[in-house]
Design a protein around this motif. Structure first.
Motif, mmCIF file in Angstrom:
data_model
loop_
_atom_site.group_PDB
_atom_site.id
_atom_site.type_symbol
_atom_site.label_atom_id
_atom_site.label_comp_id
_atom_site.label_asym_id
_atom_site.label_seq_id
_atom_site.Cartn_x
_atom_site.Cartn_y
_atom_site.Cartn_z
ATOM 1 N N GLY A 1 11.436 15.041 -12.504
ATOM 2 C CA GLY A 1 10.736 13.971 -11.818
ATOM 3 C C GLY A 1 10.995 14.054 -10.320
ATOM 4 N N LEU A 2 10.082 13.515 -9.524
ATOM 5 C CA LEU A 2 10.211 13.589 -8.075
ATOM 6 C C LEU A 2 11.235 12.602 -7.535
ATOM 7 C CD1 LEU A 2 9.142 14.728 -5.370
ATOM 8 C CD2 LEU A 2 7.409 12.909 -5.406
ATOM 9 N N PHE A 3 11.386 11.459 -8.200
ATOM 10 C CA PHE A 3 12.142 10.374 -7.590
ATOM 11 C C PHE A 3 13.575 10.228 -8.080
ATOM 12 C CE2 PHE A 3 7.643 9.003 -7.310
ATOM 13 C CZ PHE A 3 7.536 9.055 -5.933
ATOM 14 N N GLY A 4 13.947 10.944 -9.129
ATOM 15 C CA GLY A 4 15.311 10.836 -9.618
ATOM 16 C C GLY A 4 15.681 9.393 -9.911
ATOM 17 N N PRO A 5 16.862 8.944 -9.464
ATOM 18 C CA PRO A 5 17.282 7.572 -9.768
ATOM 19 C C PRO A 5 16.480 6.495 -9.051
ATOM 20 C CG PRO A 5 18.867 8.659 -8.313
ATOM 21 C CD PRO A 5 17.914 9.711 -8.773
ATOM 22 N N ARG A 6 15.578 6.883 -8.113
ATOM 23 C CA ARG A 6 14.740 5.908 -7.420
ATOM 24 C C ARG A 6 13.462 5.599 -8.191
ATOM 25 N NH1 ARG A 6 12.418 8.068 -3.222
ATOM 26 N NH2 ARG A 6 12.035 6.128 -2.071
ATOM 27 N N ALA A 7 13.233 6.287 -9.304
ATOM 28 C CA ALA A 7 11.969 6.129 -10.014
ATOM 29 C C ALA A 7 11.731 4.691 -10.451
ATOM 30 C CB ALA A 7 11.917 7.066 -11.217
ATOM 31 N N GLY A 8 12.776 4.003 -10.883
ATOM 32 C CA GLY A 8 12.608 2.624 -11.321
ATOM 33 C C GLY A 8 12.141 1.713 -10.201
ATOM 34 N N LEU A 9 12.743 1.862 -9.018
ATOM 35 C CA LEU A 9 12.351 1.030 -7.883
ATOM 36 C C LEU A 9 10.941 1.366 -7.406
ATOM 37 C CD1 LEU A 9 15.605 0.867 -5.724
ATOM 38 C CD2 LEU A 9 14.474 -1.038 -6.877
ATOM 39 N N GLU B 1 0.809 -1.217 0.000
ATOM 40 C CA GLU B 1 0.000 0.000 0.000
ATOM 41 C C GLU B 1 0.846 1.272 0.000
ATOM 42 O OE1 GLU B 1 -3.163 0.066 -0.407
ATOM 43 O OE2 GLU B 1 -3.489 -2.104 -0.267
ATOM 44 N N TYR B 2 2.150 1.154 0.242
ATOM 45 C CA TYR B 2 3.013 2.330 0.344
ATOM 46 C C TYR B 2 4.289 2.117 -0.471
ATOM 47 C CZ TYR B 2 -0.138 3.238 4.225
ATOM 48 O OH TYR B 2 -1.264 3.435 4.987
ATOM 49 N N PRO B 3 4.178 2.170 -1.794
ATOM 50 C CA PRO B 3 5.331 1.822 -2.645
ATOM 51 C C PRO B 3 6.506 2.776 -2.519
ATOM 52 C CG PRO B 3 3.533 2.756 -3.938
ATOM 53 C CD PRO B 3 2.982 2.500 -2.575
ATOM 54 N N THR B 4 6.293 3.970 -1.963
ATOM 55 C CA THR B 4 7.423 4.893 -1.789
ATOM 56 C C THR B 4 8.221 4.584 -0.529
ATOM 57 O OG1 THR B 4 6.045 6.506 -0.621
ATOM 58 C CG2 THR B 4 6.239 6.758 -3.007
ATOM 59 N N ALA B 5 7.678 3.753 0.351
ATOM 60 C CA ALA B 5 8.377 3.407 1.596
ATOM 61 C C ALA B 5 9.334 2.247 1.349
ATOM 62 C CB ALA B 5 7.365 3.063 2.693
ATOM 63 N N LEU B 6 10.309 2.508 0.506
ATOM 64 C CA LEU B 6 11.221 1.450 0.078
ATOM 65 C C LEU B 6 12.222 1.099 1.167
ATOM 66 C CD1 LEU B 6 12.062 2.743 -3.511
ATOM 67 C CD2 LEU B 6 10.555 0.829 -2.942
ATOM 68 N N GLU B 7 12.402 -0.188 1.357
ATOM 69 C CA GLU B 7 13.472 -0.694 2.211
ATOM 70 C C GLU B 7 14.546 -1.256 1.274
ATOM 71 O OE1 GLU B 7 14.358 -4.520 5.064
ATOM 72 O OE2 GLU B 7 12.287 -3.851 4.836
ATOM 73 N N SER B 8 15.578 -0.452 1.041
ATOM 74 C CA SER B 8 16.601 -0.858 0.075
ATOM 75 C C SER B 8 17.360 -2.078 0.581
ATOM 76 C CB SER B 8 17.580 0.300 -0.163
ATOM 77 O OG SER B 8 18.572 -0.086 -1.083
ATOM 78 N N ILE B 9 17.532 -3.045 -0.311
ATOM 79 C CA ILE B 9 18.238 -4.265 0.040
ATOM 80 C C ILE B 9 19.680 -4.232 -0.451
ATOM 81 C CG2 ILE B 9 18.257 -6.791 -0.225
ATOM 82 C CD1 ILE B 9 16.007 -5.644 1.523
ATOM 83 N N GLY B 10 19.891 -3.660 -1.622
ATOM 84 C CA GLY B 10 21.266 -3.582 -2.111
ATOM 85 C C GLY B 10 21.351 -3.345 -3.595
#
Length: 301
Positions: free
Chosen positions: A276-284, A26-35
């Motif tokens: 864009g709002l997300f820059g390089p995070r847009a793909g994730l 429900e919260y796709p922007t709350a990313l927990e980066s794994i690596g």
């Protein structure tokens, strides 16, 4: 992330690297980066890495889906043409990742980036927009009538292949616009004026160097000229610059807009360019959104 909340796995596969993150469905922007890792060198290696990532994740909540971006042509969940990762050509990603035990949503990286911006980012609330992501090549995508345009084979709106020179002889691996304004082209323009690379060219232009500014203007003019046809055809509300290039709007935007407006009728000249709002995070972020939306992730509204 709550251990009991359904979550999704977002995978951003590029020509040289693979990035992964988990997010609540429900919260796709709350990313927990794994690596981040080098791009796998085979389809089997990609499958094994994804299974490894899932196995190492500690959340006990169910994995509701997997979203993955591909730097090439994707039809449904089948990779059709991935120039930098040719081992994926013809591979059904849903079948490849079936051992992971979750449904797969797959798409072109620029289309998935636009999905992020249109649902939770800078294009939120828009029905019609163009996204341009300039890196090593030029990725692009279109939102029209609340849907991301994919075309008959998933390859619609590839503006890197747009041509504004009738004498150009074409090529098999890169289009005219990419050869004018993508990362490699900016590097070549920098070297021609004695600078190390495209980043140095941008910095010099910002500092007022006239030679660097002229080189950037040439790239911006090519972009604007090619985009004019797209704007005339689609009448978008905005053009988004995504990825690292979004940070260059101050120097690339003015010549782009000047050229674009010169080649469209008056009623289309109010078109705006925004980062864009997300820059390089847009793909994730987009991969997380797609995983939650399912196979028809491209239907935004």
């Amino acid at each position: 992330m709550s251990n009991n909340q359904p979550h999704v796995l977002a995978l951003d596969l590029g020509g040289t690297s693979l990035r992964a993150a988990f997010a609540p469905i429900e919260y796709p922007t709350a990313l927990e980066s794994i690596g981040r890792w080098p791009a796998p060198d085979s389809a089997a290696a990609l499958r094994d890495k994804v299974i490894e990532i899932i196995a190492a994740h500690t959340a006990s909540g169910p994995l509701a889906g997997i979203g993955i971006t591909i730097p090439g042509l994707v039809e449904g969940t089948v990779s059709r043409w991935v120039p930098n990762l040719p081992y994926l050509d013809g591979i059904d990603l849903a079948g490849l990742l079936r051992p992971a035990g979750a449904p797969v949503a797959a798409g072109n990286d620029a289309q998935i980036a636009l999905l992020a911006e249109a649902t939770v980012g800078a294009a939120q609330g828009l029905d019609d927009a163009i996204l341009l992501a300039i890196g090593t090549g030029i990725g692009s995508s279109v939102l029209a009538g609340g849907r991301i345009v994919r075309g008959a084979h998933g390859g619609a709106c590839s503006f890197g292949w747009a041509v504004a020179d009738v004498t150009d002889r074409g090529g098999d691996r890169s289009g005219w616009l990419e050869r004018q304004a993508a990362g490699r082209a900016l590097d070549a323009r920098a070297e021609a004026v004695g600078l190390a690379n495209g980043a140095a060219l941008i910095d010099a232009a910002r500092s007022g160097d006239a030679t660097a500014r002229a080189a950037i203007d040439a790239a911006g003019t090519a972009l604007g000229t090619a985009l004019a046809g797209a704007v005339a055809l689609l009448d978008p509300q905005a053009i988004l610059l995504a990825g690292g290039v979004s940070e260059t709007i101050d120097v690339l935007g003015p010549p782009l807009l000047e050229s674009l407006r010169r080649h469209v009728p008056p009623h289309l000249r109010t078109i705006s360019i925004r980062p864009g709002l997300f820059g390089p995070r847009a793909g994730l972020v987009g991969a997380a959104v797609a995983a939650g939306h399912g196979p028809q992730w491209w239907r935004i509204r």
